[in-house]
Design an enzyme around this catalytic site. Structure first.
Site, short mmCIF file in Angstrom:
data_model
loop_
_atom_site.label_atom_id
_atom_site.label_comp_id
_atom_site.label_asym_id
_atom_site.label_seq_id
_atom_site.Cartn_x
_atom_site.Cartn_y
_atom_site.Cartn_z
N ASP A 123 -1.48 -12.17 3.19
CA ASP A 123 -1.84 -13.67 3.53
C ASP A 123 -2.07 -13.41 5.25
O ASP A 123 -3.26 -13.86 5.59
CB ASP A 123 -0.81 -14.57 3.26
CG ASP A 123 -0.48 -14.42 1.83
OD1 ASP A 123 -1.35 -15.05 0.90
OD2 ASP A 123 0.44 -13.87 1.33
N GLU A 125 -5.86 -6.69 -0.12
CA GLU A 125 -7.10 -6.61 -0.15
C GLU A 125 -7.40 -6.45 1.33
O GLU A 125 -8.74 -5.97 1.77
CB GLU A 125 -7.55 -7.95 -0.49
CG GLU A 125 -7.29 -9.06 0.59
CD GLU A 125 -8.15 -10.55 -0.09
OE1 GLU A 125 -7.58 -11.07 -1.22
OE2 GLU A 125 -9.07 -10.89 0.71
O1 TRH Z 1 1.02 -6.72 2.26
P1 TRH Z 1 -0.14 -6.61 1.12
O2 TRH Z 1 0.64 -5.88 -0.02
O3 TRH Z 1 -0.51 -7.89 0.71
C1 TRH Z 1 -0.54 -8.51 -0.51
C2 TRH Z 1 -1.91 -8.63 -0.94
O4 TRH Z 1 -2.93 -9.23 0.06
C3 TRH Z 1 -2.26 -9.37 -2.23
O5 TRH Z 1 -3.66 -9.60 -2.31
C4 TRH Z 1 -1.67 -10.84 -1.97
O6 TRH Z 1 -1.76 -11.41 -3.24
C5 TRH Z 1 -0.15 -10.72 -1.77
O7 TRH Z 1 -0.05 -9.68 -0.50
C6 TRH Z 1 0.52 -11.74 -1.57
O8 TRH Z 1 -1.15 -5.52 1.39
P2 TRH Z 1 -2.48 -5.93 2.42
O9 TRH Z 1 -3.33 -7.27 1.97
O10 TRH Z 1 -3.12 -4.75 2.67
O11 TRH Z 1 -1.77 -6.24 3.71
C7 TRH Z 1 -1.21 -5.58 4.69
C8 TRH Z 1 -1.34 -5.83 6.07
O12 TRH Z 1 -0.62 -5.03 6.63
C9 TRH Z 1 -3.02 -5.40 6.50
O13 TRH Z 1 -3.30 -6.63 7.42
C10 TRH Z 1 -2.80 -4.17 7.22
C11 TRH Z 1 -1.39 -4.42 7.84
N1 TRH Z 1 -0.43 -3.27 8.23
C12 TRH Z 1 -0.47 -3.07 9.61
O14 TRH Z 1 -0.99 -3.98 10.36
N2 TRH Z 1 0.57 -1.91 10.09
C13 TRH Z 1 0.99 -1.20 9.20
O15 TRH Z 1 1.73 -0.25 9.42
C14 TRH Z 1 0.75 -1.30 7.71
C15 TRH Z 1 1.41 -0.67 6.70
C16 TRH Z 1 0.08 -2.52 7.26
#
Ligand code: TRH
Length: 396
Positions: free
Chosen positions: A20, A279
């Protein structure tokens, strides 16, 4: 009207994980930096933001980072904070998070544009829902803004700067990145970055790598998946902090740092292949141009299977020349692993190993397909551009 004067209030409710806030913070930056809009981000969990933006101060109710105003969203002091920031021309709710009552009341009778930014999906139904207005209880219209992969949707999130950069990065750059982030480098090994959800398939994949013919280095992002794997492999209890590594026969598992969002691409670039999850991270993996798998966020009734299938189906049909670039065996191998990763079907140990070996041997083919699809997606206007254009149209 000059869009530079427009102010967007972007609301983000953190349900779980980083998705989010990940989507919201990235969009806030794109709207501010690329579209010249004034952005006020209301977020109910500044701690989550801090994971992606280490400079964020969890105790501040009102702060400014990279030119974006960040407000702590607590219903009790929304009315007060509203007085401290520029008045909104546009209100965006991310993922139907419902704006606070004070904002809902304030909108009445104002020339305000109200949008709900939906989840990203490659399914075709979004073509018909994108930009549909819906009259709300306060008499104001709210539009559904649907990111997506077809030209009838609001597009996908990418930064303009990406278009000018070489991706995948070359070998030299990859080695520099590995060094910079303390990611262990082993000769004759495949380096796999894993940012996934705990799941029963992971121990099987780890066993596959452990007993594989080729050496594998797994860079594991911290989180629930590590704790789960430690239950299956007590040796992994030695993984306590970033940089720790444990070797189990052919596989070495290493804990990688959770980096700021602005650096997340670098970690992906350092890897040969990756597994990502929500996403935001799936798009970042796609933009790198290397092979990846998507462990999609699980939903009730396996709704995520449809979403996953739509995504890869679109890749397959939109990566022009797929037949020429990527043979069917290769594609099926990738999809078999993708299915197991997402609970669509289980693989026999031999099937899994064979699929993994096939993908690795022929990854160049899949990279061509992914890069073709990426090229097509980058010909469409980005999500932030489309949002800004829609705002300009509605507000003029
Ligand atoms: O954290 P998520 O599993 O988020 C999920 C999904 O968005 C899902 O659709 C939603 O319904 C749920 O949350 C509530 O994965 P996502 O979307 O890839 O988000 C991870 C974020 O973290 C992304 O912006 C990348 C960031 N990130 C970093 O900035 N540094 C890091 O080292 C890592 C591992 C991730």
């Amino acid at each position: 009207m000059n869009t530079k004067t427009h102010t967007v209030w972007l609301f983000c409710r953190v349900i779980d994980n980083f998705g989010d806030i990940g989507v919201s913070w990235r969009l806030a930056r794109q709207l501010q930096q690329e579209q010249g809009l004034q952005v006020v981000l209301w977020v109910d969990d500044v701690q989550a933001l801090q994971s992606l933006l280490p400079a964020a101060d969890v105790s501040a109710r009102h702060a400014c980072y990279e030119g974006i105003t960040v407000l702590q969203w607590r219903d009790a002091f929304v009315a007060e904070l509203m007085q401290e920031v520029p008045v909104a021309d546009v209100v965006i709710e991310t993922f139907a998070c419902d704006v606070p009552d004070a904002v809902r009341l304030w909108m009445v009778g104002k020339p305000i544009l109200w949008l709900n930014l939906e989840y990203l999906t490659a399914e075709t139904w979004v073509d018909d829902v994108h930009l549909l207005p819906s009259l709300q209880g306060n008499g104001v219209k709210k539009y559904f803004f649907c990111p997506g992969f077809s030209d009838k949707t609001g597009g996908v999130s990418y930064e303009q700067a990406l278009l000018a950069q070489e991706r995948p990065v070359n070998r030299e750059k990859q080695l520099q990145l590995r060094q910079h982030y303390g990611l262990p480098e082993f000769a004759d090994s495949v380096h796999v970055y894993v940012f996934g959800y705990a799941d029963a398939m992971w121990p099987k994949w780890l066993r596959m790598w452990r007993h594989g013919a080729q050496k594998t280095v797994v860079w594991l992002a911290q989180g629930g998946l590590l704790a789960d794997l430690q239950n299956h492999f007590p040796e992994l209890n030695a993984l306590q902090q970033v940089g720790d590594k444990v070797s189990l026969q052919q596989v070495t598992v290493c804990l990688v740092p959770f980096v700021a969002q602005s650096e997340f691409d670098h970690v992906l670039q350092a890897a040969d292949v990756s597994v990502v999850r929500g996403e935001d991270s799936v798009l970042r993996a796609l933009w790198q141009g290397r092979v990846f798998w998507w462990q999609i966020y699980r939903q009730e009734d396996n709704a995520h299977h449809v979403k996953l299938q739509a995504f890869w189906q679109r890749c397959r049909t939109h990566g022009q020349g797929l037949q020429a670039a990527c043979n069917e065996t290769m594609w099926q191998a990738h999809q078999a692993l993708s299915d197991e990763l997402n609970g669509v079907r289980e693989l026999e140990d031999t099937e899994r190993t064979q699929a993994w070996t096939t993908v690795l041997r022929q990854q160049a083919q899949l990279m061509v397909v992914l890069q073709m699809w990426r090229g097509q997606l980058w010909q469409q206007q980005s999500l932030a551009t489309q949002l800004a254009n829609f705002m300009r149209l509605q507000l003029k």
